[in-house]
Design a protein around this motif. Structure first.
Motif, short mmCIF file in Angstrom:
data_model
loop_
_atom_site.label_atom_id
_atom_site.label_comp_id
_atom_site.label_asym_id
_atom_site.label_seq_id
_atom_site.Cartn_x
_atom_site.Cartn_y
_atom_site.Cartn_z
N PRO A 58 0.81 -1.23 0.00
CA PRO A 58 0.00 0.00 0.00
C PRO A 58 0.84 1.27 0.00
O PRO A 58 0.44 2.29 -0.57
CB PRO A 58 -0.82 -0.13 1.30
CG PRO A 58 -0.92 -1.60 1.53
CD PRO A 58 0.40 -2.15 1.09
N MET A 59 2.04 1.23 0.61
CA MET A 59 2.91 2.40 0.64
C MET A 59 3.45 2.77 -0.74
O MET A 59 3.96 3.88 -0.93
CB MET A 59 4.08 2.17 1.59
CG MET A 59 3.74 2.27 3.05
SD MET A 59 5.21 2.05 4.07
CE MET A 59 4.47 2.00 5.71
N LEU A 60 3.35 1.84 -1.70
CA LEU A 60 3.78 2.18 -3.06
C LEU A 60 3.01 3.36 -3.64
O LEU A 60 3.47 4.02 -4.57
CB LEU A 60 3.60 0.96 -3.98
CG LEU A 60 4.60 -0.19 -3.82
CD1 LEU A 60 4.19 -1.36 -4.71
CD2 LEU A 60 6.02 0.26 -4.14
N LEU A 61 1.84 3.62 -3.06
CA LEU A 61 1.05 4.75 -3.53
C LEU A 61 1.76 6.09 -3.29
O LEU A 61 1.53 7.06 -4.01
CB LEU A 61 -0.32 4.76 -2.84
CG LEU A 61 -1.32 3.73 -3.35
CD1 LEU A 61 -2.51 3.64 -2.41
CD2 LEU A 61 -1.79 4.06 -4.76
N ILE A 62 2.62 6.14 -2.27
CA ILE A 62 3.33 7.40 -1.99
C ILE A 62 4.26 7.76 -3.14
O ILE A 62 4.12 8.84 -3.74
CB ILE A 62 4.10 7.32 -0.65
CG1 ILE A 62 3.14 7.04 0.50
CG2 ILE A 62 4.87 8.61 -0.41
CD1 ILE A 62 3.83 6.84 1.84
N PRO A 63 5.22 6.88 -3.51
CA PRO A 63 6.06 7.24 -4.67
C PRO A 63 5.29 7.27 -5.97
O PRO A 63 5.63 8.04 -6.88
CB PRO A 63 7.14 6.15 -4.68
CG PRO A 63 6.54 5.00 -3.94
CD PRO A 63 5.66 5.62 -2.90
N TYR A 64 4.22 6.45 -6.08
CA TYR A 64 3.45 6.45 -7.33
C TYR A 64 2.82 7.82 -7.57
O TYR A 64 2.95 8.40 -8.66
CB TYR A 64 2.36 5.38 -7.29
CG TYR A 64 1.41 5.48 -8.47
CD1 TYR A 64 1.81 5.06 -9.74
CD2 TYR A 64 0.14 6.02 -8.32
CE1 TYR A 64 0.96 5.18 -10.82
CE2 TYR A 64 -0.72 6.14 -9.40
CZ TYR A 64 -0.31 5.71 -10.65
OH TYR A 64 -1.15 5.84 -11.73
N PHE A 65 2.14 8.36 -6.57
CA PHE A 65 1.53 9.68 -6.74
C PHE A 65 2.58 10.77 -6.85
O PHE A 65 2.32 11.83 -7.44
CB PHE A 65 0.58 9.98 -5.58
CG PHE A 65 -0.79 9.37 -5.75
CD1 PHE A 65 -1.72 9.95 -6.59
CD2 PHE A 65 -1.15 8.22 -5.07
CE1 PHE A 65 -2.98 9.40 -6.75
CE2 PHE A 65 -2.40 7.66 -5.22
CZ PHE A 65 -3.33 8.25 -6.07
#
Length: 494
Positions: free
Chosen positions: A162-169
């Motif tokens: 779920p933390m992948l959303l941080i670098p993704y955004f």
């Protein structure tokens, strides 16, 4: 959709030979899956087929850098548990551990593709946030591997993916309209979850009853109409309540985020949230709304307060007219007399029991010591701390004093990043306020549960990611010209 020429210019696909390699790789994977499935049992083959169908669209969207990938992953998180229940019901056998339970995590994991392609674009403050969060996970993983076996890896991916959303955004080329579409899609999915939850409450479909009769979860009531504690298409009432509660805040606060049904959709989601009987979701909703309102401008505050008043008045009129209203009203009354509530007192006793143990083991128990991951090394049954009703203790018992400090330091830096340079940010304030409110709401809800893993983590980092995009757009716009940011994020003044 991108043209063929655009595909060739994509970093992963800069010529026809590379495109051919990707096609060959996809065919090879398909052949391997086909031969493997032929030698496996019918139940496992079916699960692999369903899993492949779910993963393939996400993989393609990740390669094309489609902005629809996050809405698609949201849909997978929302409906996959129900697909699993239907599959078990059709097979006539319940599986405590299913490959389909990994589908949301595996689907979310494809975000690593656009992240790796654009990792150099991540701003320094976001890198610092990721550093602190990563150090906490590394610490918890090292401790966990010495104590908890394979459960450590399961717990790690539940935090990390779920933390992948941080670098993704932080690297995705989102525009204002994309952020609005994402929140509208979230609202529409929440409406579908709520509608199915209401149907479930009134009729209890046979596949849901089948699952309730086999799963060891006494807190979900009995599989009869009006006696069920609604979990809708999710895997328990807690995630269902959190999903609808997280969606309900932006639906109430901003007209443009309400989805296809407007106020009717708000009422449906509110009713769906009520019949889950999840108090922590209401606390999260209250904190989100309160923080968002405090961060809004003076004139906008009055508009928000009016909208909140309308919603509260409507619910006050509707709740007594719902089937099983006495149970719902009794549950709501415990929110104002919580010291008399049995569930709250059990949580308090649990805290008093576990808190001394947390102090006696300041190094922590490591990842895999708490939650569903304890099943993996315990014959499919939950371990000692499989069910944990206090998120603060869960975080510090998992990561220890050092890891817990690193984790919350990362959250603090994220809030600091989002609230800096707020002057002249007309159009950004609504996204930033929603992101900050989500972080503070997640901390407040720790008195009930850990909201940083799995679906809860995905919902949190999605809202935070929206704030990251808006902050980045405004910062870049200010550097170009005073009016550039306003042109990029055209919304009504906050």
């Amino acid at each position: 959709m991108r043209t063929i020429k655009e595909l060739y210019s994509y970093p992963f696909m800069n010529n026809a030979a590379v495109v051919g390699l990707w096609i060959c790789a996809a065919l090879l994977v398909s052949i391997i899956i086909g031969f493997s499935s032929a030698s496996l049992s019918h139940a496992i083959s079916t699960e692999i087929a369903i899993l492949s169908v779910i993963l393939f669209p996400a993989f393609v969207m990740a390669l094309l850098e489609s902005r629809k990938i996050v809405p698609y992953i949201l849909l997978v998180w929302a409906v996959c548990p129900e697909i699993r229940r239907i599959e078990d019901w059709l097979e006539g056998s319940y599986h405590s551990v299913s490959m389909l339970s990994l589908a949301p995590l595996l689907t979310s994991a494809v975000l690593i593709i656009p992240v790796l392609a654009n990792v150099h674009k991540i701003d320094s403050p976001i890198r610092k946030v990721l550093l602190f969060l990563s150090l906490a996970l590394i610490y918890g993983c090292v401790i966990g591997l010495t104590k908890n076996g394979t459960g450590t890896l399961y717990d790690l991916v539940n935090y990390l993916i779920p933390m992948l959303l941080i670098p993704y955004f932080a690297v995705a080329p989102f525009e204002k309209k994309d952020l609005d579409r994402l929140l509208i899609t979230f609202s529409n999915i929440a409406i579908l979850v709520a509608v199915y939850g209401i149907i479930q409450y009134m009729t209890v479909p046979p596949w849901d009853a089948f699952w309730m009769n086999h799963v060891e979860m006494s807190s979900i009531g009995r599989p009869y109409p009006l006696e069920i504690r609604v979990f809708s298409t999710l895997n328990s009432p807690g995630p269902a309540g959190m999903f609808m509660g997280t969606a309900l805040a932006p639906m109430i606060l901003e007209k443009r985020w309400r989805g296809a049904l407007g106020w009717i959709g708000i009422l449906l989601v509110a009713v769906g949230l009520l019949i889950t009987l999840v108090r922590s979701a209401w606390l999260l909703l209250f904190v989100d709304i309160a923080v968002y309102t405090m961060l809004s401008s003076g004139t906008h505050k009055w508009k928000l307060l009016t909208q909140i008043g309308v919603a509260v008045t409507a619910m006050y009129w509707i709740i007594p007219k719902l089937p099983g209203a006495q149970v719902l009203i009794a549950r709501l009354e415990t929110m104002t007399a919580i010291q008399d509530d049995h569930s709250y007192n059990e949580r308090l006793d649990f805290f008093h029991t576990v808190f001394p143990m947390m102090l006696s083991q300041p190094q922590g128990l490591g990842l895999g010591s708490i939650g569903v991951g304890t099943k993996l090394d315990n014959g499919g049954a939950l371990g000692e701390f499989g069910i944990f009703d206090n998120g603060f203790v869960a975080v510090f018992l998992t990561f220890g004093i050092i890891g817990g400090f690193l984790f919350f330091r990362g959250l603090t830096l994220m809030v600091k990043y989002l609230i800096t340079r707020s002057e002249g940010m007309a159009g950004f304030l609504s996204y930033r306020s929603m992101a900050v409110a989500s972080i503070i709401g997640s901390i407040a809800s720790l008195m009930f549960e850990n909201g940083y893993t799995g679906l809860r983590g995905f919902l949190l980092w999605k809202m935070v990611g929206i704030g990251i995009v808006a902050h980045k757009a405004i910062t870049q716009g200010r550097r170009r010209s005073p009016d550039a940011a306003a042109d990029q994020l055209k919304v009504s003044p906050d």
